[in-house]
Scaffold this motif. Structure first.
Motif, PDB file in Angstrom:
ATOM      1  N   ASP A  80      -6.246  -4.931  21.852  1.00 54.61           N
ATOM      2  CA  ASP A  80      -6.718  -3.906  20.921  1.00 54.61           C
ATOM      3  C   ASP A  80      -8.233  -3.988  20.850  1.00 54.61           C
ATOM      4  OD1 ASP A  80      -5.526  -1.987  18.691  1.00 54.61           O
ATOM      5  OD2 ASP A  80      -7.332  -2.933  17.870  1.00 54.61           O
ATOM      6  N   LEU A  81      -8.910  -2.832  20.987  1.00 52.38           N
ATOM      7  CA  LEU A  81     -10.372  -2.795  20.981  1.00 52.38           C
ATOM      8  C   LEU A  81     -10.894  -3.028  19.569  1.00 52.38           C
ATOM      9  CD1 LEU A  81     -11.035   0.229  23.347  1.00 52.38           C
ATOM     10  CD2 LEU A  81     -10.693  -2.176  23.916  1.00 52.38           C
ATOM     11  N   ASP A  82     -11.991  -3.769  19.459  1.00 47.44           N
ATOM     12  CA  ASP A  82     -12.595  -4.088  18.167  1.00 47.44           C
ATOM     13  C   ASP A  82     -13.508  -2.952  17.724  1.00 47.44           C
ATOM     14  OD1 ASP A  82     -13.008  -7.497  19.300  1.00 47.44           O
ATOM     15  OD2 ASP A  82     -11.330  -6.573  18.243  1.00 47.44           O
ATOM     16  N   ASN A  83     -13.259  -2.424  16.528  1.00 41.61           N
ATOM     17  CA  ASN A  83     -14.118  -1.398  15.914  1.00 41.61           C
ATOM     18  C   ASN A  83     -14.287  -0.171  16.801  1.00 41.61           C
ATOM     19  OD1 ASN A  83     -14.591  -3.164  13.714  1.00 41.61           O
ATOM     20  ND2 ASN A  83     -16.234  -4.162  14.855  1.00 41.61           N
ATOM     21  N   PHE A  84     -13.238   0.199  17.510  1.00 35.99           N
ATOM     22  CA  PHE A  84     -13.330   1.375  18.387  1.00 35.99           C
ATOM     23  C   PHE A  84     -13.515   2.657  17.577  1.00 35.99           C
ATOM     24  CE2 PHE A  84     -12.808   3.898  22.055  1.00 35.99           C
ATOM     25  CZ  PHE A  84     -11.987   4.960  21.721  1.00 35.99           C
ATOM     26  N   LYS A  85     -13.021   2.677  16.342  1.00 36.43           N
ATOM     27  CA  LYS A  85     -13.143   3.874  15.513  1.00 36.43           C
ATOM     28  C   LYS A  85     -14.603   4.247  15.282  1.00 36.43           C
ATOM     29  CE  LYS A  85     -11.435   5.823  11.165  1.00 36.43           C
ATOM     30  NZ  LYS A  85     -12.732   6.290  10.675  1.00 36.43           N
ATOM     31  N   LEU A  86     -15.493   3.250  15.281  1.00 37.85           N
ATOM     32  CA  LEU A  86     -16.906   3.534  15.067  1.00 37.85           C
ATOM     33  C   LEU A  86     -17.476   4.385  16.197  1.00 37.85           C
ATOM     34  CD1 LEU A  86     -18.142   0.044  13.817  1.00 37.85           C
ATOM     35  CD2 LEU A  86     -17.542   2.046  12.459  1.00 37.85           C
ATOM     36  N   ILE A  87     -17.013   4.161  17.435  1.00 35.02           N
ATOM     37  CA  ILE A  87     -17.492   4.958  18.569  1.00 35.02           C
ATOM     38  C   ILE A  87     -17.053   6.407  18.417  1.00 35.02           C
ATOM     39  CG2 ILE A  87     -17.269   5.292  21.064  1.00 35.02           C
ATOM     40  CD1 ILE A  87     -17.136   2.310  21.389  1.00 35.02           C
ATOM     41  N   ASN A  88     -15.788   6.622  18.047  1.00 34.05           N
ATOM     42  CA  ASN A  88     -15.308   7.994  17.830  1.00 34.05           C
ATOM     43  C   ASN A  88     -16.063   8.680  16.697  1.00 34.05           C
ATOM     44  OD1 ASN A  88     -13.417   8.413  19.830  1.00 34.05           O
ATOM     45  ND2 ASN A  88     -11.730   7.567  18.666  1.00 34.05           N
ATOM     46  N   ASP A  89     -16.282   7.950  15.590  1.00 34.70           N
ATOM     47  CA  ASP A  89     -16.927   8.550  14.422  1.00 34.70           C
ATOM     48  C   ASP A  89     -18.389   8.872  14.693  1.00 34.70           C
ATOM     49  OD1 ASP A  89     -14.540   8.292  13.132  1.00 34.70           O
ATOM     50  OD2 ASP A  89     -15.090   6.484  12.027  1.00 34.70           O
ATOM     51  N   ARG A  90     -19.076   8.006  15.442  1.00 38.31           N
ATOM     52  CA  ARG A  90     -20.520   8.185  15.639  1.00 38.31           C
ATOM     53  C   ARG A  90     -20.846   9.111  16.804  1.00 38.31           C
ATOM     54  NH1 ARG A  90     -25.106   3.395  16.324  1.00 38.31           N
ATOM     55  NH2 ARG A  90     -26.904   4.811  16.438  1.00 38.31           N
ATOM     56  N   PHE A  91     -20.112   8.961  17.929  1.00 32.32           N
ATOM     57  CA  PHE A  91     -20.474   9.695  19.137  1.00 32.32           C
ATOM     58  C   PHE A  91     -19.490  10.808  19.499  1.00 32.32           C
ATOM     59  CE2 PHE A  91     -23.857   6.867  19.864  1.00 32.32           C
ATOM     60  CZ  PHE A  91     -23.418   5.560  19.698  1.00 32.32           C
ATOM     61  N   GLY A  92     -18.386  10.896  18.793  1.00 30.75           N
ATOM     62  CA  GLY A  92     -17.431  11.968  19.063  1.00 30.75           C
ATOM     63  C   GLY A  92     -16.274  11.520  19.937  1.00 30.75           C
ATOM     64  N   ARG A  93     -15.201  12.290  19.890  1.00 33.34           N
ATOM     65  CA  ARG A  93     -13.982  11.923  20.608  1.00 33.34           C
ATOM     66  C   ARG A  93     -14.158  12.021  22.126  1.00 33.34           C
ATOM     67  NH1 ARG A  93      -9.354  10.593  18.757  1.00 33.34           N
ATOM     68  NH2 ARG A  93     -10.006  11.145  16.641  1.00 33.34           N
ATOM     69  N   HIS A  94     -15.055  12.886  22.585  1.00 33.14           N
ATOM     70  CA  HIS A  94     -15.289  13.000  24.037  1.00 33.14           C
ATOM     71  C   HIS A  94     -15.810  11.676  24.593  1.00 33.14           C
ATOM     72  CE1 HIS A  94     -16.320  14.759  27.877  1.00 33.14           C
ATOM     73  NE2 HIS A  94     -17.557  14.307  27.748  1.00 33.14           N
ATOM     74  N   THR A  95     -16.794  11.091  23.922  1.00 33.27           N
ATOM     75  CA  THR A  95     -17.305   9.781  24.354  1.00 33.27           C
ATOM     76  C   THR A  95     -16.232   8.708  24.185  1.00 33.27           C
ATOM     77  OG1 THR A  95     -19.562  10.404  23.767  1.00 33.27           O
ATOM     78  CG2 THR A  95     -19.101   8.058  23.977  1.00 33.27           C
ATOM     79  N   GLY A  96     -15.450   8.822  23.118  1.00 36.25           N
ATOM     80  CA  GLY A  96     -14.367   7.868  22.921  1.00 36.25           C
ATOM     81  C   GLY A  96     -13.350   7.894  24.042  1.00 36.25           C
ATOM     82  N   ASP A  97     -13.006   9.107  24.513  1.00 29.93           N
ATOM     83  CA  ASP A  97     -12.055   9.222  25.624  1.00 29.93           C
ATOM     84  C   ASP A  97     -12.622   8.620  26.902  1.00 29.93           C
ATOM     85  OD1 ASP A  97     -10.659  12.489  24.715  1.00 29.93           O
ATOM     86  OD2 ASP A  97     -10.251  10.462  24.002  1.00 29.93           O
ATOM     87  N   LYS A  98     -13.910   8.877  27.189  1.00 34.22           N
ATOM     88  CA  LYS A  98     -14.523   8.294  28.380  1.00 34.22           C
ATOM     89  C   LYS A  98     -14.548   6.775  28.293  1.00 34.22           C
ATOM     90  CE  LYS A  98     -17.503  12.006  30.086  1.00 34.22           C
ATOM     91  NZ  LYS A  98     -18.887  12.370  30.479  1.00 34.22           N
ATOM     92  N   THR A  99     -14.781   6.254  27.079  1.00 31.57           N
ATOM     93  CA  THR A  99     -14.764   4.799  26.887  1.00 31.57           C
ATOM     94  C   THR A  99     -13.383   4.235  27.198  1.00 31.57           C
ATOM     95  OG1 THR A  99     -16.451   5.012  25.156  1.00 31.57           O
ATOM     96  CG2 THR A  99     -15.198   2.951  25.237  1.00 31.57           C
ATOM     97  N   LEU A 100     -12.343   4.909  26.703  1.00 27.00           N
ATOM     98  CA  LEU A 100     -10.976   4.444  26.965  1.00 27.00           C
ATOM     99  C   LEU A 100     -10.661   4.464  28.462  1.00 27.00           C
ATOM    100  CD1 LEU A 100      -8.953   6.138  24.072  1.00 27.00           C
ATOM    101  CD2 LEU A 100      -9.487   3.705  24.338  1.00 27.00           C
ATOM    102  N   GLN A 101     -11.137   5.492  29.163  1.00 29.84           N
ATOM    103  CA  GLN A 101     -10.899   5.569  30.605  1.00 29.84           C
ATOM    104  C   GLN A 101     -11.551   4.404  31.334  1.00 29.84           C
ATOM    105  OE1 GLN A 101     -12.474   9.508  31.286  1.00 29.84           O
ATOM    106  NE2 GLN A 101     -10.437  10.451  31.340  1.00 29.84           N
TER     107      GLN A 101
END
Length: 527
Positions: free
Chosen positions: A350-371
């Motif tokens: 499980d990624l640590d504090n991943f919600k912060l990336i989605n909240d700050r940079f948007g779900r598009h960046t979050g999806d690329k991070t997950l990939q």
């Protein structure tokens, strides 16, 4: 008018066939690439020089699903392109290949890449065989290792053999090697229509006049030169009227990863005959019936071609990361429980504090991070491990061993890979993960094993960027916490709680030191 309508119908079928055959054949070729990569991982663990027994064991373990149509050979490749035979699963001739040209390789071969060998040869059993090679650079200090698999084109496992073609349709599979303006046939359902016979079909490049006409037709059909066409997906449909060759209506698609063309061809003579029958049928039953039947048939045809492959992909693989999904994960756990007596290791990531990336940079960046994270996890896994994304930012790895040292080493590798900084959309991001590890046994059902791995992960998350093994103490703590929370909820609902307090003063100063609050029953809190 009848001819144009019928030609539109033929083009629709050609396009549907081209897309389906390309998708299906690429999937099978990628499976070959995965198997070669698995063999490479096993080879990297062997001590050199490689023994015949060790190579034979690797062949049995990695190519076990393909014994009916593959012959596997291993060669060492020297700097001057000479080969030294190491092992083969089936003796083909008394004289093994000593250089690349004898294997039919006519282009530069690169490390860690699948390569088709041309021309073909006829084996002792009368079958027509094509070699697929994979060059593995295991160590800079050692010569590269060439693994060669020979596919029987007469076998039902030939990646381009399909029984779904309409009457009169042909498949032509062509490769573009690193030689300017040269194209070689990999497979042809009707070689006599292009080259005359089998020996000419697979032992010489395409005629220059044919290549020139195809290049000209692609530019006319797509508005792009061949070099531009090779950089994009899609099917180009045109009529080939090369002199000296049977004229055909053809749809051609290209895969850049394998440098491979898939051409679905229909002879013009067949189309003319169908148009004649088509006109007679119109006279008998009426134009309205034909139009309705045409659209219904085309719709059903597309469904039949695409649904099986798409449904399998959607059911078993995650759309975002391309990893196996929850459905595939659950089935795999059940299979491990049945076939391996439940002896496997489960890693919950499980990624640590991943919600912060989605909240700050948007779900598009979050999806690329997950990939990117999924790719790093997959690259860290050995051949006996299956990475899975079950949802959100949670991943699992099923490891086919209960060796504690192996699972801890894998966990460290995954943590190190994930915490490496990444550049996404001009943003430099850093992220860590927490991993829980559970070694299953035959007495634990898959659902419980998953829960235990998650419990260990929550324990690791207290400090973050670490891994933790499950033990029974963690489960007992969790059960106690759940019991307390349940009792509190019932007490609040039944209004069984009331607030009291007591005071404690300092003896010398008479100042209030502690104000203690108590609830009815056994629950107590203080401030």
């Amino acid at each position: 008018m009848h001819y144009q309508n019928h030609l539109a119908k033929v083009d629709e079928k050609i396009k549907a066939h081209s897309e389906f055959i390309m998708d299906s054949s690429v999937t099978q070729l990628e499976q070959h690439l995965v198997v070669f990569t698995m063999a490479e991982r096993f080879l990297s663990e062997l001590k050199q020089p490689y023994s015949q027994q060790a190579l034979a064991q690797i062949s049995r373990e990695t190519f076990a699903n393909f014994p009916r149509y593959l012959n596997i050979s291993y060669f060492k490749l020297t700097n001057n392109q000479q080969l030294t035979a190491l092992h083969t699963t089936r003796k083909i001739s008394d004289k093994p290949a000593t250089n690349l040209s004898e294997l039919g390789i006519k282009q530069v071969i690169q490390s860690n890449k699948l390569l088709f060998s041309i021309p073909y040869y006829e084996a002792n059993d009368g079958s027509l065989r094509m070699a697929i090679s994979y060059l593995s650079q295991l160590s800079n200090a050692q010569p590269p290792l060439l693994m060669v698999a020979e596919i029987n084109l007469n076998s039902q496992y030939n990646p381009w053999r399909y029984n779904i073609l309409d009457k009169g349709m042909e498949i032509l599979v062509t490769q573009k090697p690193s030689i300017k303006d040269q194209y070689w046939s990999l497979y042809h359902t009707a070689p006599q229509s292009l080259h005359g016979d089998l020996s000419n079909a697979y032992n010489q490049p395409m005629p220059p006049a044919f290549v020139a006409y195809v290049n000209k037709s692609i530019k006319k059909a797509t508005g792009r030169t061949v070099d531009k066409y090779l950089q994009s997906d899609g099917v180009a449909i045109y009529t080939n009227r090369t002199q000296g060759i049977a004229n055909v209506r053809v749809g051609i698609s290209y895969n850049t990863h394998f440098n491979t063309f898939i051409a679905v061809r229909v002879p013009l003579k067949t189309i003319y005959n169908e148009v004649s029958n088509f006109a007679s049928w119109i006279g008998a039953f009426g134009l309205l019936t034909i139009v309705a039947t045409f659209f219904i048939t085309r719709h059903l045809y597309r469904l039949d071609l695409g649904y099986k492959n798409k449904l399998y992909q959607q059911a078993n693989f995650d759309k975002l990361t391309k990893l196996a999904n929850r459905y595939f994960f659950d089935n795999t756990l059940v299979n491990e429980q049945i076939h391996n007596q439940g002896r496997y290791t489960l890693l919950c990531i499980d990624l640590d504090n991943f919600k912060l990336i989605n909240d700050r940079f948007g779900r598009h960046t979050g999806d690329k991070t997950l990939q990117l994270i999924a790719e790093r996890i997959a690259q860290s896994c050995p051949s006996n491990a299956l990475p899975v994304r079950t949802g959100g930012d949670e991943f699992f790895v099923i490891l086919q061993t209960v060796d504690r040292s192996i699972s801890s080493s894998l966990a460290r590798n995954i943590l190190n890979a994930i915490e490496q900084s990444m550049m996404l959309d001009n943003l430099q991001l850093s992220i860590t993960a927490s991993i829980g590890i559970y070694h299953a046994d035959e007495h634990i059902d898959p659902q419980t094993a998953e829960i235990y791995a998650e419990i260990a992960m929550f324990e690791a998350k207290k400090l973050k960027n670490r891994y933790c093994f499950f033990d029974k103490g963690l489960a007992e703590q969790l059960h106690q916490r759940v019991d307390i929370e349940t009792e509190l909820k019932h007490a609040i609902e039944n209004k069984e709680l009331y607030l009291t307090y007591s005071r404690k003063f300092a003896l010398r100063t008479a100042q209030l030191r502690v104000l203690k609050f108590c609830c009815a029953g056994t629950i107590e809190s203080s401030a």
